[in-house]
Motif scaffolding. Structure first.
Motif, mmCIF file in Angstrom:
data_model
loop_
_atom_site.group_PDB
_atom_site.id
_atom_site.type_symbol
_atom_site.label_atom_id
_atom_site.label_comp_id
_atom_site.label_asym_id
_atom_site.label_seq_id
_atom_site.Cartn_x
_atom_site.Cartn_y
_atom_site.Cartn_z
ATOM 1 N N ARG A 102 7.671 -11.127 -0.263
ATOM 2 C CA ARG A 102 8.950 -10.768 0.526
ATOM 3 C C ARG A 102 9.379 -12.091 1.344
ATOM 4 N NH1 ARG A 102 9.445 -8.821 5.458
ATOM 5 N NH2 ARG A 102 11.153 -6.981 5.943
ATOM 6 N N ASP A 118 0.958 -1.374 0.175
ATOM 7 C CA ASP A 118 0.177 -0.301 -0.342
ATOM 8 C C ASP A 118 1.261 1.546 0.088
ATOM 9 O OD1 ASP A 118 -1.896 1.886 0.871
ATOM 10 O OD2 ASP A 118 -3.401 0.801 1.190
ATOM 11 N N THR A 146 12.927 -1.967 3.683
ATOM 12 C CA THR A 146 12.626 -2.545 5.124
ATOM 13 C C THR A 146 12.923 -4.100 4.343
ATOM 14 O OG1 THR A 146 10.697 -3.635 3.523
ATOM 15 C CG2 THR A 146 10.151 -1.735 5.299
ATOM 16 N N GLY A 187 6.073 2.785 2.846
ATOM 17 C CA GLY A 187 4.979 2.403 2.751
ATOM 18 C C GLY A 187 4.258 0.801 3.649
ATOM 19 N N ILE A 188 3.250 0.192 3.139
ATOM 20 C CA ILE A 188 3.210 -1.238 3.489
ATOM 21 C C ILE A 188 2.872 -2.307 3.002
ATOM 22 C CG2 ILE A 188 0.847 -2.267 5.292
ATOM 23 C CD1 ILE A 188 1.020 1.785 4.698
ATOM 24 N N TRP A 189 3.663 -3.235 3.745
ATOM 25 C CA TRP A 189 3.510 -4.578 3.476
ATOM 26 C C TRP A 189 2.376 -5.368 3.717
ATOM 27 C CZ3 TRP A 189 7.155 -6.650 -0.342
ATOM 28 C CH2 TRP A 189 7.916 -6.246 -0.500
ATOM 29 N N LEU A 190 1.265 -5.583 2.356
ATOM 30 C CA LEU A 190 0.260 -6.305 2.551
ATOM 31 C C LEU A 190 0.031 -8.030 3.076
ATOM 32 C CD1 LEU A 190 -2.083 -3.796 0.113
ATOM 33 C CD2 LEU A 190 -1.850 -3.480 2.158
ATOM 34 N N PRO A 191 -0.368 -8.338 3.733
ATOM 35 C CA PRO A 191 -0.325 -9.426 4.106
ATOM 36 C C PRO A 191 -0.104 -10.784 2.727
ATOM 37 C CG PRO A 191 -2.840 -8.729 4.961
ATOM 38 C CD PRO A 191 -2.049 -7.860 3.970
ATOM 39 N N PHE A 245 3.617 -9.254 2.069
ATOM 40 C CA PHE A 245 4.586 -9.483 3.073
ATOM 41 C C PHE A 245 5.064 -11.192 3.109
ATOM 42 C CE2 PHE A 245 6.077 -11.787 6.826
ATOM 43 C CZ PHE A 245 6.562 -10.590 7.687
#
Lengths: 482, 482
Positions: free
Chosen positions: A48, A28, A159, A38-42, A45
């Protein structure tokens, strides 16, 4: 093999890339009130995580040891190596306050960890007998980027920063380590099907403090190369800066030798960019959070629909028992077509469609994500066939990506031609005399940047530098870069 | 069963604890030039990783989804919930500069993530149909501690902060989640053999912004309790603060309900403190990086020594093939005795000693770390026996730790007696009328702190508050706390 459409992706990569991050629920980005984060969404993630597992396995199996250093580095420590701090000082986030108090020293958010690691190595290792040591950590890293940020490509919080740091009693041992590091990265990218070219960065573009830098670049669909891995021979710069010596085999004392090498979030960006198509993400099976999606196709007869779902669950269980990462999508509020669309966007490598015919014949309809082609397999051969298809996808992604990259590398000593190649989203290799001034002129003329010279180094003969006309020592690579 | 010595540990826990962190190479602390931060060394990192894997499995298998939020949180966002920021503002590290520029907003290093997660939930979830959602992340968390710091116990950078955040359409659904969270933590600590008491924290000690807080405490060898897990029912505080509403089943709109629950580096501190003994660490087999260490004992006959080493390798391979995490220590510069000492300090659950006799008889000498007792096993039974011994160690650690904790919990309504129990490194349960003023007087009189009331709540009858003499509603627990 049928190639899926890549029109949108090729036409407007940037827009396509943003669309896929959102559509496949990866990351996101753009809504966070701090630029470049930003945000790693499930789902992202998990991609990753599987990618990190790959590199961790490669490092662990070659004697690297995972550690974890603090995020905060005191200013004086970061400043120890003067070239190094000059390379980073404009990019560092500074912590100045704790609670309501001003701190008595400024603390940097880790931009990279050479200084802090050297400081501890000097406490831990005093003799050649303790060396070599290979340490790594996977952490967030911060750069106050002034350039335009791009999700997973140019961030202010990276990250997924895997940084390895090694220490050696001799230069030769460090050189050997550089080779091992390059081999590890080759294997890593090969497992992801990401093609690369390996270049020795020119001196003016090496890591701050290093003797030299070897870099892995790949090509994004917009014709710009992206640096996806770097390997640095640090020489004795940091051990000298910390006045750190070890006892050598001959009982004399000298500064130890170091290397460092890194991988970042960009790996995930390249998985998206290199393999994806107009339907969405295309994941290599080895890192796909879901490898197989089973989709029951309801019939008009309600009791048959129930049998189809039961049969689909049976197939799912067989897959799970054989350690295939499989899921069933039995949501009742969506049509099969909507589900195909949904899971294609997420890049799930294999789809199994189960409807009335499949229930009757026990022959399953399988669609592979890389080519979108349909295959019929007998239920009895399920596991073998699925594993076979996943291998085939893994290989196909690798091969078509490599083929694509190789076609984009051009050799020429003609700058006009070079410009045309760059416009065709290529990388050009141009004979080079070795002088920085000539490379600068080429860069200016092409509106491109130098990637460096091929690694391992290649002697060339009979070619001339197109700028000064002197004998070329090697070739220099140029490309439009991220 | 023989109990290993715990004299040093009991006599001076603090000194013993520092010794073991260094001796077992877990965490390098006290040499970093920023207070309250340390380095996870390779061995400690592996213990931490295995522990994280346990909690991750428990969360994943109960429908929690792992995500990753940025480390930096803008000041205005952290301030949204007013009680919350009051609870944290004196403990926040602030980033004020990027490179040489002053930032236009102060950025906090994440002290906890309720605000940032609520902000995104408001973007992601608008309908009860999307709920409940259970998210978690495992990240570094920062607190500018003004109290004395202790490695892994009270840090300024907590590197192993597992924070789960859930969101619900009804209060009942959130209450249900509290129960699930508590069950997950019970299982987690049970798998580590860490005993706990579960208390509802008194209102004056709940999480900033929460309706109530349930906490897991364990007892450290110095007689102080350590909070090792907390579960908060956040009610609607954060959704109200963010003016965030969702559509409910009846088509009305209301603020959603939230919970959050956390685990930290302290888990590793308790594994060390609860199970360790005077020889060093004692690890539960399920999180031991090395479960079995094979030590060949050289003979005076060189060719026999070679056979012993070959045989030891054969045993090692059998273990590895059966997925036992085994290693061989065939270093030539150390005596077997030195090796025993080395691996005992590291808490490796099982040691196999192989010398001339073992080579001859094919009966292996096995020493279990928890009791230091010797067992002889036949080579043919190797895998079965080793697995049996590891199970037995796992159970023994659990049982002796629980027995130990239970013996330290005392009930009394007499404050003098209570003081004696506290001096015996205990926890006391004292009838309580429910008034904060009475609890305050008890705390003052005992020189102890209130842990809260037992969870699940217990009605008591016929008891009186020792301060005001009124009818006790429940009991309040008191202990000396970290």
């Amino acid at each position: 093999m049928v190639e899926p459409k890549k029109e949108k992706k090729e036409r407007d990569f940037s827009q396509w890339y943003d669309w896929i991050l959102e559509r496949a629920e990866i990351y996101d980005y753009g809504r966070y009130p701090i630029k470049g984060m930003g945000i790693w969404l499930p789902y992202g993630f998990q991609i990753r995580k599987k990618t990190i597992d790959l590199i961790r396995d490669l490092l662990d199996s070659t004697g690297h040891e995972e550690i974890l250093f603090p995020l905060l580095i005191p200013k004086w420590m970061l400043e120890k190596e003067s070239e190094h701090i000059r390379g980073f000082e404009e990019e560092v986030f500074w912590v100045t306050h704790g609670g309501l108090e001003e701190l008595d020293q400024k603390l940097a958010l880790r931009p990279t960890s050479e200084t802090i690691i050297t400081y501890y190595e000097s406490l831990w290792y005093q003799s050649y007998r303790q060396l070599p040591r290979k340490l790594y950590q996977i952490v967030s890293m911060f750069r106050y980027e002034t350039k335009a940020t791009r999700p997973l490509i140019r961030l202010r919080e990276v990250t997924t920063f895997k940084e390895a740091h090694t220490i050696h009693d001799t230069f030769e041992s460090a050189e050997q380590q550089i080779k091992e590091a390059i081999d590890i990265y080759k294997k890593f990218f090969d497992e992801l099907g990401i093609p690369y070219i390996i270049s020795k960065r020119p001196d003016w573009d090496k890591f701050a403090g290093a003797l030299y830098t070897i870099a892995f670049d790949t090509m994004m669909p917009d014709g710009r190369t992206l640096q996806i891995g770097t390997v640095h021979n640090l020489g004795q710069s940091f051990s000298k800066a910390f006045n750190y010596k070890i006892q050598l085999k001959d009982e004399s004392f000298d500064h130890p030798w170091q290397t460092s090498y890194g991988i970042s979030d960009r790996v995930v960006a390249t998985i998206i960019g290199v393999h994806g198509d107009d339907n969405g993400l295309v994941l290599p099976p080895n890192i796909a959070p879901t490898q197989v999606i089973v989709i029951p196709i309801p019939s008009s007869d309600e009791s048959e629909t129930k049998s189809i779902i039961d049969y689909s669950r049976k197939i799912l269980n067989e897959l799970l028992e054989s350690k295939v990462r499989a899921k069933i999508d039995d949501r009742s509020e969506m049509t099969p077509g909507e589900k195909y669309y949904y899971w294609e966007a997420k890049g799930v490598p294999v789809r199994i469609e189960i409807g009335s015919r499949e229930l009757r014949t026990h022959n399953l309809t399988v669609v592979r994500r890389d080519t979108l082609s349909k295959i019929t397999i007998g239920e009895k051969e399920l596991i073998n066939e699925i594993n076979h298809i996943m291998n085939s996808i893994q290989n196909n992604l690798y091969e078509r990506a490599w083929k694509d990259l190789k076609q984009k590398i051009y050799e020429t000593d003609n700058l006009n031609e070079a410009r045309q190649y760059l416009d065709k989203k290529g990388i050009v290799e141009i004979p080079w005399c070795g002088k920085e001034s000539c490379a600068n002129k080429v860069m200016e003329s092409l509106g491109a940047k130098s990637l460096g010279t091929p690694w391992p180094s290649q002697k060339i003969s009979g070619k001339k530098c197109p700028i000064c006309g002197e004998k070329a020592q090697t070739t220099m690579r140029y490309a439009r870069q991220y």
